[in-house]
Design a protein around this motif. Structure first.
Motif, PDB file in Angstrom:
ATOM      1  N   TYR A  76      -0.461   5.948   1.270  1.00  0.00           N
ATOM      2  CA  TYR A  76       0.035   4.755   0.591  1.00  0.00           C
ATOM      3  C   TYR A  76       1.328   4.296   1.246  1.00  0.00           C
ATOM      4  CZ  TYR A  76       1.499   1.562  -3.092  1.00  0.00           C
ATOM      5  OH  TYR A  76       1.900   0.441  -3.779  1.00  0.00           O
ATOM      6  N   GLY A  79      -3.694   3.127  -1.140  1.00  0.00           N
ATOM      7  CA  GLY A  79      -3.907   4.299  -0.325  1.00  0.00           C
ATOM      8  C   GLY A  79      -5.013   4.074   0.688  1.00  0.00           C
ATOM      9  N   ALA A  96      -9.135   8.647  -5.597  1.00  0.00           N
ATOM     10  CA  ALA A  96      -8.500   8.049  -4.416  1.00  0.00           C
ATOM     11  C   ALA A  96      -9.414   7.029  -3.754  1.00  0.00           C
ATOM     12  CB  ALA A  96      -8.119   9.144  -3.429  1.00  0.00           C
ATOM     13  N   HIS A 152      -8.782   2.927  -3.730  1.00  0.00           N
ATOM     14  CA  HIS A 152      -8.647   2.337  -2.393  1.00  0.00           C
ATOM     15  C   HIS A 152      -9.655   1.211  -2.205  1.00  0.00           C
ATOM     16  CE1 HIS A 152      -8.460   1.753   1.898  1.00  0.00           C
ATOM     17  NE2 HIS A 152      -9.689   2.199   2.045  1.00  0.00           N
ATOM     18  N   LEU A 154      -1.703  10.406  -1.490  1.00  0.00           N
ATOM     19  CA  LEU A 154      -0.973   9.140  -1.521  1.00  0.00           C
ATOM     20  C   LEU A 154       0.265   9.184  -0.632  1.00  0.00           C
ATOM     21  CD1 LEU A 154      -1.301   8.266  -5.312  1.00  0.00           C
ATOM     22  CD2 LEU A 154      -2.424   7.103  -3.390  1.00  0.00           C
TER      23      LEU A 154
END
Length: 226
Positions: free
Chosen positions: A33, A219, A209, A213, A29
């Motif tokens: 991100y 992210g 993740a 996303h 991240l």
């Protein structure tokens, strides 16, 4: 500031000397991100095998927000009564949940565990009506490989979990079923048939993740190289 809270069992809290998949997601991240974020929760420690207690701060890399709500030997059965206050006190926005192995192994059957999932979500929403919850099914482990009744309960619970997340999904408080890591294999991604090695940590972090996303735009695609 976006606040993530990890809710999990021994695979999430980790043991002394480990990075944990929490750290792997932090690295990801940080690289992907675009806005401010942190990890929150009422606990910070790792499990210490020498004392069999959550008393260790010996992270392989301690320089990240170590807060979480995870515990060795804890499941939906344990976390459901705690989640409302934890979300309220820590102002959590996103829950990243990996639970169920302990429940099915020692406390509740698949149907009872699914009931606890529903109660967990209700308690979390009572504290934050806009909370987002990403949930991973129970991963296949060494016990499921050798204990057929247990494996049947895991399969049944994972079916119920998919239905439950679909049923409870709401626009203002979305629920997301995280697909298990595509290449995850307890023979190579755990050190004892259950608890993740470095490759397992990356696998779990990558699954969360990629899911958040794709579903929520948080992210980017996961890269184990970060």
């Amino acid at each position: 500031m976006l606040r993530f809270m990890f809710v999990g069992d021994s695979m999430t809290i980790g043991s002394a000397g480990e990075h944990t998949w929490r750290h792997r997601l932090w690295q990801h991240l940080c690289a992907s991100y675009g806005g401010p974020f942190t990890f929150v929760g009422p606990r910070e420690t790792l499990h210490d095998p020498s004392t069999d207690a959550p008393t260790s701060y010996a992270y392989a890399e301690p320089g990240f927000p170590r807060a979480h709500l995870a515990g060795w030997g804890e499941g939906w059965h344990h976390m459901t009564p705690l989640i409302g206050e934890a979300v309220r006190a820590c102002r959590a926005d996103v829950l990243l949940v990996s639970l169920g192995l302990i429940d099915l192994g020692f406390y509740t059957n698949a149907e009872q565990t699914a009931d606890n999932v529903r109660a967990f979500v209700a308690h979390a929403r009572s504290a934050n009506p806009r909370v987002r919850v990403a949930v991973m099914p129970v991963l296949h482990n060494i016990r499921a490989d050798t204990d057929a009744p247990f494996a049947e309960q895991v399969a049944r619970f994972n079916e119920l979990l998919a239905k439950t997340t679909a049923d409870l999904d709401e626009p203002d408080s979305p629920l997301l079923l995280v697909p298990p890591p595509a290449s995850y294999d307890f023979h190579t991604d755990t050190y004892d048939g259950t608890h993740p090695t470095e490759s397992g940590e990356h696998g779990i972090a990558g699954a969360f993740a990629d899911a958040i996303h794709e579903a929520w735009g948080l992210g980017g695609p996961y890269s184990a190289a970060v």
